[in-house]
Design a protein around this motif. Structure first.
Motif, PDB file in Angstrom:
ATOM      1  N   ARG A 182       0.849  -1.173   0.061  1.00  0.00           N
ATOM      2  CA  ARG A 182       0.087   0.220  -0.263  1.00  0.00           C
ATOM      3  C   ARG A 182       0.952   1.286  -0.028  1.00  0.00           C
ATOM      4  NH1 ARG A 182      -5.471  -0.540   1.455  1.00  0.00           N
ATOM      5  NH2 ARG A 182      -5.384   1.778   2.485  1.00  0.00           N
ATOM      6  N   PRO A 183       0.515   2.302  -0.751  1.00  0.00           N
ATOM      7  CA  PRO A 183       1.235   3.553  -0.680  1.00  0.00           C
ATOM      8  C   PRO A 183       1.275   3.933   0.766  1.00  0.00           C
ATOM      9  CG  PRO A 183      -0.337   3.375  -2.648  1.00  0.00           C
ATOM     10  CD  PRO A 183      -0.573   2.412  -1.469  1.00  0.00           C
ATOM     11  N   ASP A 184       2.149   4.835   0.961  1.00  0.00           N
ATOM     12  CA  ASP A 184       2.642   5.561   2.290  1.00  0.00           C
ATOM     13  C   ASP A 184       2.752   4.785   3.392  1.00  0.00           C
ATOM     14  OD1 ASP A 184       2.577   7.929   0.798  1.00  0.00           O
ATOM     15  OD2 ASP A 184       0.316   8.048   0.956  1.00  0.00           O
ATOM     16  N   ARG A 185       3.024   3.401   3.186  1.00  0.00           N
ATOM     17  CA  ARG A 185       3.215   2.535   4.223  1.00  0.00           C
ATOM     18  C   ARG A 185       4.647   2.230   4.104  1.00  0.00           C
ATOM     19  NH1 ARG A 185      -1.468  -0.162   6.076  1.00  0.00           N
ATOM     20  NH2 ARG A 185      -3.343   1.503   5.966  1.00  0.00           N
ATOM     21  N   LEU A 186       5.508   1.611   4.991  1.00  0.00           N
ATOM     22  CA  LEU A 186       6.652   1.067   5.125  1.00  0.00           C
ATOM     23  C   LEU A 186       6.770  -0.170   4.017  1.00  0.00           C
ATOM     24  CD1 LEU A 186       8.126   1.808   8.592  1.00  0.00           C
ATOM     25  CD2 LEU A 186       8.350   3.289   6.497  1.00  0.00           C
ATOM     26  N   LEU A 187       7.837  -0.031   3.296  1.00  0.00           N
ATOM     27  CA  LEU A 187       8.279  -1.290   2.433  1.00  0.00           C
ATOM     28  C   LEU A 187       9.581  -1.638   2.610  1.00  0.00           C
ATOM     29  CD1 LEU A 187       7.217  -3.446   0.004  1.00  0.00           C
ATOM     30  CD2 LEU A 187       8.202  -1.572  -1.635  1.00  0.00           C
ATOM     31  N   LYS A 188       9.827  -3.048   2.791  1.00  0.00           N
ATOM     32  CA  LYS A 188      11.151  -3.436   2.789  1.00  0.00           C
ATOM     33  C   LYS A 188      11.451  -3.902   1.552  1.00  0.00           C
ATOM     34  CE  LYS A 188      10.708  -4.311   7.954  1.00  0.00           C
ATOM     35  NZ  LYS A 188      10.752  -5.356   8.981  1.00  0.00           N
ATOM     36  N   SER A 189      12.928  -4.087   1.384  1.00  0.00           N
ATOM     37  CA  SER A 189      13.409  -4.320   0.173  1.00  0.00           C
ATOM     38  C   SER A 189      13.449  -5.825   0.436  1.00  0.00           C
ATOM     39  CB  SER A 189      14.884  -4.034  -0.214  1.00  0.00           C
ATOM     40  OG  SER A 189      14.893  -2.586  -0.314  1.00  0.00           O
ATOM     41  N   PRO A 190      13.614  -6.820  -0.771  1.00  0.00           N
ATOM     42  CA  PRO A 190      13.679  -8.262  -0.448  1.00  0.00           C
ATOM     43  C   PRO A 190      15.027  -8.393   0.274  1.00  0.00           C
ATOM     44  CG  PRO A 190      13.460  -7.714  -2.932  1.00  0.00           C
ATOM     45  CD  PRO A 190      13.474  -6.155  -2.127  1.00  0.00           C
ATOM     46  N   PRO A 191      14.634  -9.361   1.290  1.00  0.00           N
ATOM     47  CA  PRO A 191      16.129  -9.649   2.282  1.00  0.00           C
ATOM     48  C   PRO A 191      17.444  -9.780   1.846  1.00  0.00           C
ATOM     49  CG  PRO A 191      13.771 -10.616   3.000  1.00  0.00           C
ATOM     50  CD  PRO A 191      13.484 -10.054   1.709  1.00  0.00           C
ATOM     51  N   ALA A 192      17.365 -10.498   0.731  1.00  0.00           N
ATOM     52  CA  ALA A 192      18.605 -11.036  -0.074  1.00  0.00           C
ATOM     53  C   ALA A 192      19.081  -9.875  -0.718  1.00  0.00           C
ATOM     54  CB  ALA A 192      18.099 -12.019  -1.439  1.00  0.00           C
ATOM     55  N   LEU A 193      18.649  -8.666  -0.985  1.00  0.00           N
ATOM     56  CA  LEU A 193      19.418  -7.500  -1.343  1.00  0.00           C
ATOM     57  C   LEU A 193      20.369  -7.047  -0.270  1.00  0.00           C
ATOM     58  CD1 LEU A 193      20.079  -5.267  -3.152  1.00  0.00           C
ATOM     59  CD2 LEU A 193      18.118  -4.170  -2.784  1.00  0.00           C
ATOM     60  N   ALA A 194      19.813  -6.756   0.971  1.00  0.00           N
ATOM     61  CA  ALA A 194      20.733  -6.309   2.263  1.00  0.00           C
ATOM     62  C   ALA A 194      21.583  -7.466   2.320  1.00  0.00           C
ATOM     63  CB  ALA A 194      19.809  -5.877   3.377  1.00  0.00           C
ATOM     64  N   GLN A 195      21.335  -8.622   2.273  1.00  0.00           N
ATOM     65  CA  GLN A 195      22.322  -9.671   2.674  1.00  0.00           C
ATOM     66  C   GLN A 195      23.574  -9.697   1.509  1.00  0.00           C
ATOM     67  OE1 GLN A 195      20.017 -13.170   2.761  1.00  0.00           O
ATOM     68  NE2 GLN A 195      18.889 -12.750   4.383  1.00  0.00           N
ATOM     69  N   THR A 196      23.203  -9.339   0.299  1.00  0.00           N
ATOM     70  CA  THR A 196      24.274  -9.349  -0.643  1.00  0.00           C
ATOM     71  C   THR A 196      25.224  -8.091  -0.391  1.00  0.00           C
ATOM     72  OG1 THR A 196      22.602 -10.025  -2.502  1.00  0.00           O
ATOM     73  CG2 THR A 196      24.623  -8.826  -3.437  1.00  0.00           C
ATOM     74  N   TYR A 197      24.718  -6.933  -0.047  1.00  0.00           N
ATOM     75  CA  TYR A 197      25.593  -5.860   0.379  1.00  0.00           C
ATOM     76  C   TYR A 197      26.314  -6.353   1.564  1.00  0.00           C
ATOM     77  CZ  TYR A 197      23.298  -2.625  -3.171  1.00  0.00           C
ATOM     78  OH  TYR A 197      22.835  -2.097  -4.438  1.00  0.00           O
ATOM     79  N   ARG A 198      25.978  -6.747   2.413  1.00  0.00           N
ATOM     80  CA  ARG A 198      26.551  -7.144   3.684  1.00  0.00           C
ATOM     81  C   ARG A 198      27.778  -8.098   3.467  1.00  0.00           C
ATOM     82  NH1 ARG A 198      21.374  -7.519   6.355  1.00  0.00           N
ATOM     83  NH2 ARG A 198      21.054  -5.491   7.683  1.00  0.00           N
ATOM     84  N   ARG A 199      27.391  -9.084   2.445  1.00  0.00           N
ATOM     85  CA  ARG A 199      28.454 -10.131   1.900  1.00  0.00           C
ATOM     86  C   ARG A 199      29.492  -9.454   1.301  1.00  0.00           C
ATOM     87  NH1 ARG A 199      27.103 -15.571  -1.474  1.00  0.00           N
ATOM     88  NH2 ARG A 199      29.296 -16.537  -1.540  1.00  0.00           N
ATOM     89  N   LEU A 200      29.168  -8.505   0.357  1.00  0.00           N
ATOM     90  CA  LEU A 200      30.251  -7.819  -0.370  1.00  0.00           C
ATOM     91  C   LEU A 200      31.064  -6.931   0.784  1.00  0.00           C
ATOM     92  CD1 LEU A 200      27.919  -6.355  -3.258  1.00  0.00           C
ATOM     93  CD2 LEU A 200      29.840  -7.802  -3.433  1.00  0.00           C
ATOM     94  N   ILE A 201      30.506  -6.290   1.760  1.00  0.00           N
ATOM     95  CA  ILE A 201      31.354  -5.836   2.648  1.00  0.00           C
ATOM     96  C   ILE A 201      32.382  -6.783   3.460  1.00  0.00           C
ATOM     97  CG2 ILE A 201      31.324  -4.298   4.735  1.00  0.00           C
ATOM     98  CD1 ILE A 201      28.774  -3.068   3.614  1.00  0.00           C
ATOM     99  N   GLU A 202      31.658  -7.783   3.719  1.00  0.00           N
ATOM    100  CA  GLU A 202      32.618  -8.599   4.533  1.00  0.00           C
ATOM    101  C   GLU A 202      33.701  -9.240   3.798  1.00  0.00           C
ATOM    102  OE1 GLU A 202      29.678 -11.677   5.569  1.00  0.00           O
ATOM    103  OE2 GLU A 202      28.758 -10.245   7.347  1.00  0.00           O
ATOM    104  N   HIS A 203      33.465  -9.655   2.490  1.00  0.00           N
ATOM    105  CA  HIS A 203      34.318 -10.151   1.520  1.00  0.00           C
ATOM    106  C   HIS A 203      35.424  -8.977   1.267  1.00  0.00           C
ATOM    107  CE1 HIS A 203      36.042 -11.934  -2.016  1.00  0.00           C
ATOM    108  NE2 HIS A 203      36.066 -10.884  -2.583  1.00  0.00           N
ATOM    109  N   ALA A 204      35.148  -7.765   1.081  1.00  0.00           N
ATOM    110  CA  ALA A 204      36.143  -6.756   1.021  1.00  0.00           C
ATOM    111  C   ALA A 204      37.009  -6.663   2.117  1.00  0.00           C
ATOM    112  CB  ALA A 204      35.382  -5.226   0.617  1.00  0.00           C
ATOM    113  N   ARG A 205      36.446  -6.713   3.409  1.00  0.00           N
ATOM    114  CA  ARG A 205      37.323  -6.586   4.531  1.00  0.00           C
ATOM    115  C   ARG A 205      38.136  -7.707   4.795  1.00  0.00           C
ATOM    116  NH1 ARG A 205      32.328  -4.238   8.473  1.00  0.00           N
ATOM    117  NH2 ARG A 205      32.819  -2.099   8.350  1.00  0.00           N
ATOM    118  N   SER A 206      37.771  -8.818   4.174  1.00  0.00           N
ATOM    119  CA  SER A 206      38.358  -9.898   4.453  1.00  0.00           C
ATOM    120  C   SER A 206      39.743  -9.896   3.493  1.00  0.00           C
ATOM    121  CB  SER A 206      37.510 -11.376   4.325  1.00  0.00           C
ATOM    122  OG  SER A 206      37.382 -11.423   2.985  1.00  0.00           O
TER     123      SER A 206
END
Length: 612
Positions: free
Chosen positions: A182-206
């Protein structure tokens, strides 16, 4: 004209300004500037937020062209984040498939997703922030949710049957519980997207503690590591329904991603009085803007009333000629010899300007730069394509069907967009203009393991043999995306742009000339606007319309009637329906101090300018 009423003030400041097509991206970028980041850090952080909060208009699997001024290097540069065609994408392949155009949706129109590579290359080479810090705002919005604008809901509603019946990974990603958000409610992105970015950060730091090496490690993971692996698997193994009416596997492979790199280039420029206007190369639509300016310079349009019929007519007729040249001559200069020096030359501009008369022209008239004879694609292609195609979900940009009414949610008319834009100027004088697009949630299916879709930009390549814009492996399609940069008296002055597909280098021409005439940024953006349709559309199924002029109804009746009398097929649209321009500018004072300015489009009630 500074006393004119505007919908909002022109923002003024000294330490930084930002304008973008979504208020959350603008505020994110401004927050970076306030915490010591430069314009490049801010643009990248804002760009990643745009992918989250405008998922119907761009995404992590999309593309982005960038124009920027580096104050340290004292030069303008272009960065091409437009990915190329896969190695398997040949004209012969599509002919064997039995189609005369590349479909507008699904897996077949994918190019290499260039946005991630361009943003991180810009951050590595010109930014100062760490990768994790730049990605953090996007990760937080993706994880915790963001207020969904009505157009996102409408986009999902338009393709809900497709998601339910065919693209089930997109249904899981964007229809939680099987329902339209519904418009003007909160929408979350597909959980896999944030997981992808976190994994990229962890990979880069390693891989390293060095900032630049961490960014390189993230690029490697995206284009040669786990992200490329997931894209390769999905595009090989899945068979996805598209506008051919069949289920087709994709052509994009890990090797295509591994071999691609964003490219720094020198921008193309045209002088107009004290201004030098810069655009990306002929793989973009940008030179259309420059060709118009070159013609309008010959015609002295800056001396005309900016709200008059003659002003609209002159610019509209110059657009017809410039877009005809785009059709005949533009292409990836790495694959085709584009006569761009002739196309932007004063003699050619004078020759083309002489074709403009008091009457509207009804023909597509490409020129003959350097004496070369133009060749056009098959302009009847849309009629033949639509005889066999399933058009329920595949027309236009971002290639979904006409948006259904949402009366049960909102009362106002929806403003339908198509792309994003972001402009930044920092206290050092660096300037960034970027037009992210592609990876639309409604145009190709979400890859479950990654949480995002891949661009469908390849639909802009022609299947006719031997054209500058013809499909070829590893070749960039000629995109409509067109950021802009301006010097004034040789000094860095303005960055600007807009979403809008074929309209981008129409709306911004009138805006820029009106600003040159004395309007401030906000006045020039708020002014009544228009666009023409006089060419095959850039998006599937590429219908051809001729001599159509669409104006906002805020133009006076006498102006509208004068344009009809001149021979234009005039259509009058809603009052605030044309354009989504954003702009930032700086005035360098004699003592070296800077006054920064920014403005954003009120249309759609979404774009926002900030600064201090």
């Amino acid at each position: 004209m500074s006393d004119a009423f505007t919908t909002r003030p022109e923002i003024k400041g000294t330490m930084g300004v930002v304008s973008s097509t979504h208020w959350l991206a603008s505020q994110t970028a401004m927050g970076v500037l306030e915490r010591g980041g430069n314009a490049f850090d801010a643009a990248v952080a804002g760009g990643f937020v745009l992918q989250i909060v405008e998922p119907h208009l761009n995404g992590p699997g999309g593309e982005v062209p960038v124009l920027f001024w580096s104050n340290a290097e004292k030069r303008m540069r272009s960065l091409s984040g437009q990915g190329c065609a896969p190695e398997l994408a040949t004209i012969g392949y599509f002919r064997e498939l039995g189609v005369s155009q590349i479909p507008g949706i699904g897996l077949l129109p994918a190019t290499v997703p260039g946005a991630f590579g361009a943003w991180l290359t810009l951050l590595r080479d010109y930014g100062s922030w760490e990768l994790a810090d730049v990605l953090l705002p996007a990760i937080e919005y993706a994880t915790n949710g963001f207020p969904i604008v009505p157009r996102v809901s409408a986009a999902i509603l338009a393709v809900a049957p497709l998601f339910r019946d065919e693209w089930t990974s997109s249904r899981e990603a964007w229809m939680p519980g099987g329902k339209i958000p519904r418009p003007d409610r909160l929408l979350k992105s597909p959980p896999a997207l944030a997981q992808t970015y976190r994994r990229l950060i962890e990979h880069a730091r390693s891989r390293s503690t060095d900032r630049a090496e961490q960014i390189n490690a993230a690029l490697d993971a995206w284009y040669r590591g786990f992200v490329a692996d997931e894209i390769d698997t999905f595009y090989r193994e899945q068979r996805i329904w598209d506008t051919t009416g069949n289920r087709n596997a994709g052509l994009l492979r890990k090797s295509d991603l591994a071999e691609w790199h964003p490219a720094y280039e020198d921008p193309l420029t045209v002088d107009y009085g004290r201004y030098t206007v810069a655009k990306c190369g002929t793989w973009s639509q940008g030179p259309v803007h420059l060709q118009q300016l070159a013609m309008l310079r010959e015609l002295g349009v800056e001396n005309q009333d900016p709200l008059s019929a003659s002003f609209v007519h002159t610019i509209a007729e110059s657009a017809k000629l410039a877009f005809a040249d785009r059709l005949a001559w533009y292409g990836d200069p790495a694959f085709t010899s584009v006569p761009i020096t002739d196309l932007l030359s004063q003699p050619y501009a004078r020759e083309r300007a002489a074709l403009i008369s008091a009457a509207a022209n009804r023909e597509i008239r490409p020129g003959a730069p350097g004496g070369a004879m133009p060749r056009l694609p098959d302009l009847s292609i849309a009629e033949r394509t639509l005889k066999d195609a399933d058009v329920r979900y595949g027309v236009g940009e971002p290639t979904f069907a006409s948006l259904p009414p949402l009366d049960r949610w909102i009362d106002e008319e929806l403003f339908v967009g198509d792309t994003c834009h972001l402009d930044v100027i920092d206290r050092f004088g660096n300037m960034v203009s970027a037009t992210p697009s592609g990876g639309w949630l409604a145009a190709s299916p979400t890859i479950p393991a990654l949480g995002f879709a891949i661009t469908t930009r390849l639909q802009m390549a022609w299947l006719d043999d031997g054209l500058p814009g013809s499909l070829a492996p590893k070749k960039r399609p000629t995109t409509t995306l067109s950021p802009g940069l301006v010097l004034r008296d040789g000094q860095p002055y303005m960055c600007f742009g807009t979403p809008g597909g074929d309209q981008q280098d129409q709306w911004t021409v009138a805006f820029l000339i009106r600003h040159m005439q004395g309007m401030n940024l906000q006045e020039a953006i708020d002014c009544p606007a228009w666009h023409i349709e006089h060419f095959p559309a850039s998006f599937w199924p590429r219908p051809v319309k001729l001599n159509r002029l669409i104006l906002e109804d805020r133009f006076p009746d006498q102006v509208i009637e004068a344009l009809r009398h001149a021979g234009h097929d005039v259509s009058v649209g809603p009052a605030w329906s044309e354009g989504r321009i954003t702009a930032c500018a700086q005035e360098i004072l004699s003592g070296g101090e800077r006054i920064l300015r920014a403005a954003a489009n009120p249309r759609g009630m979404q774009g926002y300018a900030v600064g201090r």
